[in-house]
Enzyme design. Structure first.
Site, PDB file in Angstrom:
ATOM      1  N   SER A   1     -17.732   7.610  -1.283  1.00  0.00           N
ATOM      2  CA  SER A   1     -17.669   8.355  -0.024  1.00  0.00           C
ATOM      3  C   SER A   1     -16.658   7.662   0.872  1.00  0.00           C
ATOM      4  O   SER A   1     -16.373   6.466   0.707  1.00  0.00           O
ATOM      5  CB  SER A   1     -19.049   8.361   0.646  1.00  0.00           C
ATOM      6  OG  SER A   1     -18.974   8.823   1.984  1.00  0.00           O
TER       7      SER A   1
ATOM      8  N   TYR B   1     -26.228   3.214   3.735  1.00  0.00           N
ATOM      9  CA  TYR B   1     -25.393   4.154   2.980  1.00  0.00           C
ATOM     10  C   TYR B   1     -23.988   3.585   2.783  1.00  0.00           C
ATOM     11  O   TYR B   1     -23.447   3.585   1.669  1.00  0.00           O
ATOM     12  CB  TYR B   1     -25.331   5.492   3.722  1.00  0.00           C
ATOM     13  CG  TYR B   1     -24.607   6.582   2.979  1.00  0.00           C
ATOM     14  CD1 TYR B   1     -25.181   7.188   1.856  1.00  0.00           C
ATOM     15  CD2 TYR B   1     -23.358   7.028   3.395  1.00  0.00           C
ATOM     16  CE1 TYR B   1     -24.525   8.203   1.175  1.00  0.00           C
ATOM     17  CE2 TYR B   1     -22.698   8.044   2.728  1.00  0.00           C
ATOM     18  CZ  TYR B   1     -23.279   8.629   1.614  1.00  0.00           C
ATOM     19  OH  TYR B   1     -22.614   9.632   0.944  1.00  0.00           O
TER      20      TYR B   1
END
Length: 268
Positions: A138, A151
């Protein structure tokens, strides 16, 4: 011989978009997922596009599940050409509010799930003297967005793992691609854990602003695999911010990120 691909988290979202794209190209496609009903439905849809579409129940937190998939595909297909480590979850919250249980949960899926996929399939790639890993990270793995430490940490670890394996596996003719998209419409929010109020609404708003669909990104990934390209950063804004992070002094970049974070908080 038809090319062969296996995708974790392939029953929905980006994983399914990628499976659908490759099925349309006539590849043999296998998807792994913990959601059996969704997996069976996805397999039926993919079977309309390619002569060999399979759903293999698979939990990426269990090495034995991935090994069973590898053994099944070795027997049925004689191997696999591309493995996409896509399965992932999200966690949002300030460092003092996120439990260690949530940290362990996301690390086990987002990071160790990718590690297990690479570990299990590398011997097959080496035996057949070729193969390609696609690890889905990501932009969060490249940009340090506040309130997303768990995350961000898992996704940056996936980037580092991928960079390392690019060097380590090159002598065995094994390619590696790491994909770092920004927000786009997917089902990531369905499994998200958050200690931030109304984060689901904020996430939905951010996703809706993307000018790229899951299918658009799937096409970019497929092109990168065919060209043995390492980084895939699909979103132009994300690429610009990443370059700023690499070029600007840390203090200036930090001010930029804090300003952007304030805007996001104010738009809730």
């Amino acid at each position: 011989m038809k090319k062969r691909i296996f995708i974790t988290g392939g029953a929905s979202g980006f994983g399914f978009a990628l499976a659908e794209f490759y099925a349309q190209q006539g590849w043999r496609v296998a998807i792994g997922d913990i959601q059996e009903q969704a997996g069976q439905q996805a397999q039926q849809a993919l079977a309309q596009l390619t002569s060999d579409a399979r759903f293999l129940p698979c939990d990426v937190t269990k090495e034995a599940d991935l090994q069973r998939v590898a053994d099944t595909l070795s027997e049925a297909w004689g191997g696999v050409d591309v493995v996409v480590n896509n399965a992932g979850v999200a966690q949002v919250g300030a460092i003092e509010t996120v439990s260690l249980e949530d940290w362990e949960w996301i690390i086990n899926i987002n990071l160790l799930g990718v590690v297990r996929g690479c570990k299990v399939f590398t011997p097959i790639f080496k035996q057949q003297k070729q193969g390609h890993f696609v690890n889905i990270a990501s932009m969060a793995g490249l940009l340090d967005v506040p309130n997303m430490s768990a995350y961000n940490s898992t996704k940056s670890a996936v980037v580092s793992l991928s960079e390392t394996l690019q060097h380590e596996l090159a002598p065995s003719n094994i390619g590696v691609t790491v994909v770092c998209p920004s927000f786009f419409r997917t089902n990531l929010g369905s499994s998200m854990r958050s200690t931030v109020p109304n984060m689901d609404k904020t996430l939905d708003k951010l996703m809706s602003k993307s000018d790229l669909t899951a299918t658009d990104i799937a096409k970019q990934v497929a092109a990168a695999v065919s060209q043995r390209q390492f980084y895939v950063l699909p979103h132009a804004t994300g690429r610009r911010i990443w370059r700023l992070k690499r070029w600007l002094p840390r203090g200036l970049y930090a001010k930029l990120m804090q300003r952007q974070f304030t805007k996001v908080k104010g738009s809730k």
